[in-house]
Design an enzyme around this catalytic site. Structure first.
Site, PDB file in Angstrom:
ATOM      1  N   TRP A 103       0.833  -1.209   0.000  1.00  0.00           N
ATOM      2  CA  TRP A 103       0.000   0.000   0.000  1.00  0.00           C
ATOM      3  C   TRP A 103       0.860   1.248   0.000  1.00  0.00           C
ATOM      4  O   TRP A 103       0.551   2.231  -0.690  1.00  0.00           O
ATOM      5  CB  TRP A 103      -0.946  -0.007   1.196  1.00  0.00           C
ATOM      6  CG  TRP A 103      -1.951  -1.118   1.130  1.00  0.00           C
ATOM      7  CD1 TRP A 103      -2.029  -2.205   1.943  1.00  0.00           C
ATOM      8  CD2 TRP A 103      -3.011  -1.271   0.168  1.00  0.00           C
ATOM      9  NE1 TRP A 103      -3.071  -3.014   1.559  1.00  0.00           N
ATOM     10  CE2 TRP A 103      -3.684  -2.473   0.482  1.00  0.00           C
ATOM     11  CE3 TRP A 103      -3.450  -0.516  -0.925  1.00  0.00           C
ATOM     12  CZ2 TRP A 103      -4.776  -2.929  -0.257  1.00  0.00           C
ATOM     13  CZ3 TRP A 103      -4.542  -0.972  -1.664  1.00  0.00           C
ATOM     14  CH2 TRP A 103      -5.184  -2.160  -1.329  1.00  0.00           C
ATOM     15  N   ASP A 175      -1.380   6.719   5.762  1.00  0.00           N
ATOM     16  CA  ASP A 175      -2.458   5.799   5.418  1.00  0.00           C
ATOM     17  C   ASP A 175      -2.664   4.880   6.620  1.00  0.00           C
ATOM     18  O   ASP A 175      -1.835   4.023   6.894  1.00  0.00           O
ATOM     19  CB  ASP A 175      -2.063   5.004   4.169  1.00  0.00           C
ATOM     20  CG  ASP A 175      -3.085   3.924   3.812  1.00  0.00           C
ATOM     21  OD1 ASP A 175      -4.136   3.845   4.479  1.00  0.00           O
ATOM     22  OD2 ASP A 175      -2.819   3.173   2.846  1.00  0.00           O
ATOM     23  N   LYS A 199     -11.767  -1.734   7.276  1.00  0.00           N
ATOM     24  CA  LYS A 199     -11.026  -2.595   8.200  1.00  0.00           C
ATOM     25  C   LYS A 199     -11.533  -2.401   9.633  1.00  0.00           C
ATOM     26  O   LYS A 199     -11.979  -3.323  10.266  1.00  0.00           O
ATOM     27  CB  LYS A 199      -9.524  -2.293   8.155  1.00  0.00           C
ATOM     28  CG  LYS A 199      -8.671  -2.758   6.977  1.00  0.00           C
ATOM     29  CD  LYS A 199      -9.247  -2.834   5.667  1.00  0.00           C
ATOM     30  CE  LYS A 199      -8.434  -3.335   4.512  1.00  0.00           C
ATOM     31  NZ  LYS A 199      -7.534  -2.433   3.855  1.00  0.00           N
TER      32      LYS A 199
HETATM   33  C1  LIG Z   1      -7.258  -1.955   2.502  1.00  0.00           C
HETATM   34  C2  LIG Z   1      -6.237  -0.892   2.399  1.00  0.00           C
HETATM   35  C3  LIG Z   1      -6.335   0.105   1.425  1.00  0.00           C
HETATM   36  C4  LIG Z   1      -7.415  -0.019   0.379  1.00  0.00           C
HETATM   37  O1  LIG Z   1      -8.008   1.066   0.017  1.00  0.00           O
HETATM   38  P1  LIG Z   1      -9.356   1.040  -0.850  1.00  0.00           P
HETATM   39  O2  LIG Z   1      -9.075   2.021  -1.919  1.00  0.00           O
HETATM   40  O3  LIG Z   1     -10.387   1.506   0.110  1.00  0.00           O
HETATM   41  O4  LIG Z   1      -9.575  -0.333  -1.383  1.00  0.00           O
HETATM   42  C5  LIG Z   1      -5.394   1.108   1.420  1.00  0.00           C
HETATM   43  N1  LIG Z   1      -4.394   1.118   2.330  1.00  0.00           N
HETATM   44  C6  LIG Z   1      -4.263   0.155   3.262  1.00  0.00           C
HETATM   45  C7  LIG Z   1      -3.150   0.194   4.240  1.00  0.00           C
HETATM   46  C8  LIG Z   1      -5.195  -0.876   3.313  1.00  0.00           C
HETATM   47  O5  LIG Z   1      -5.069  -1.845   4.239  1.00  0.00           O
END
Ligand SMILES: *Cc1c(COP(=O)(O)O)cnc(C)c1O
Length: 365
Positions: A103, A175, A199
């Site tokens: 991510w 994030d 989450k």
């Molecule tokens: C699940 C997750 C995302 C996903 O974001 P979406 O765009 O809402 O699917 C982003 N960052 C992290 C750390 C995640 O765990």
């Protein structure tokens, strides 16, 4: 009572049962309107109360100071990867990124699309399969950075920052999609915090963002309206029709969090869960091999471990499912087992899992 499993999915993930039961009870006749919350105007006073309560609960639970705005946005965590650099990286500004997982990498990729070389990687543990976080001495923040971006919990590789990176006053941007509100923390060093809801907070699509006033003042007003933090802040996240149902569920989850004692109580539960699960993994080191190599870096939300071979791994997934536990199959590129134990997973759920793991290790080791 309907049938419920123990849900270890990584996201969307399980939500606290009382928050869902409240939604069920209020679905057809919300606040004596004779309508559901999906069927009334987002300008109606009944919806407005829910909207403002959700925002107020974020503020209260995290003790967010008055010089921050709390925003409810759409587009998931992924849109924030782009919105942050679009809003901040204009007028020659630059930013630093710490890469600790998939991510964090995606956030950097979007920053590159928006800002090219103005987005810089200052530390990465990719060469070690993200099995640890960068050490303090490995992080060299550029003095000209407008922000330092990091991902607080690595959903896929199972590391989590217990102490945030030190930046000598440069705003942090994070994030926090997979560990937002897992414990209380100080929001003051942050220019921006964002978290996809699916989450720890509610349904997917919705994002909770917290932005500091001086950071907000740096934001561009030359972007399409929906991409401007300033417009969402000015309009109290009601510039367009918000995802009313998702925000309503968020409200239910936060109200439940408050009712059970707030983030201190939640933190205590999460520490207990980690102690139980890692205790079991560490007890059988030849059978359960944790992915994360530095103990202090291990996540209390997502726990990756490996079994001796694929056959035993498949058996673990199958047998745990038969015992009422779902979502334990590891992330596709990593394999093994991943236990996602967000706030809605209880200490008792982990006790059930650990009892299963004990028996499984004894049988197959
Ligand atoms: C699940 C997750 C995302 C996903 O974001 P979406 O765009 O809402 O699917 C982003 N960052 C992290 C750390 C995640 O765990």
């Amino acid at each position: 009572m309907s049938h419920r499993v123990i849900n270890f999915y990584a996201g969307p993930a399980g939500l606290p049962l009382p928050a869902l039961e409240r939604a069920q009870a209020e679905l057809l006749d919300f606040e004596n309107t004779g309508m559901s919350v999906m069927e009334i105007s987002h300008r109606a006073k009944e919806y407005d109360a829910v909207h403002n309560e959700a925002i107020a609960l974020v503020k209260e639970l995290l003790a967010v100071p008055d010089n921050f705005k709390i925003l409810l946005l759409q587009g998931g965590g992924n849109l924030q990867f782009a919105m942050l650099p679009m809003n901040i990286l204009h007028s020659g500004r630059k930013a630093d990124y710490i890469i600790t997982g998939q991510w964090a990498k995606k956030a950097f990729k979007e920053a590159k699309i928006v800002a090219g070389d103005a987005a810089r990687v200052i530390a990465s543990t990719e060469e070690e399969k993200f099995a640890r976080l960068p050490r303090k001495d490995e992080i060299k923040v550029n003095p000209d950075a407008a922000y330092v971006h990091f991902c607080s919990n690595n959903t896929i590789f199972g590391t989590q920052w217990k102490a945030f990176p030190e930046t000598r006053g440069i705003p942090l941007a994070s994030d926090m999609s997979s560990d937002f509100m897992w414990r209380p923390f100080d929001v003051k060093p942050f220019g921006l915090i964002y978290a996809g809801a699916q989450k720890n907070l509610g349904p997917s699509g919705l994002v909770v963002a917290i932005i500091r006033d001086d950071f907000l003042a740096m934001c561009s007003d030359k972007l399409p309206s929906m991409l401007q933090y300033k417009i969402h802040a000015d309009k109290n996240s009601l510039y367009n029709t918000p995802p009313c149902l998702s925000i309503y569920i968020l409200r239910n989850v936060l109200a439940y969090n408050k009712a059970i004692g707030g983030l201190d109580a939640i933190h205590k539960n999460n520490l207990k869960k980690g102690e139980l699960l890692y205790g079991c993994i560490d007890k059988y080191p030849a059978f359960y091999k944790g992915h994360v190599k530095v103990k202090d870096d291990r996540s209390y939300m997502n726990v990756d471990f490996f079994l001796p071979n694929d056959e035993v791994t498949d058996m673990f997934v199958k047998e745990s499912k038969a015992a009422g536990m779902v979502g334990l199959k590891g992330y596709r590129d990593l394999g093994g087992i991943r236990v996602s134990m967000y706030n809605a997973v209880t200490v008792d759920h982990i006790k059930t899992l650990v009892a299963f793991m004990e028996a499984f290790a004894k049988k197959h080791a």
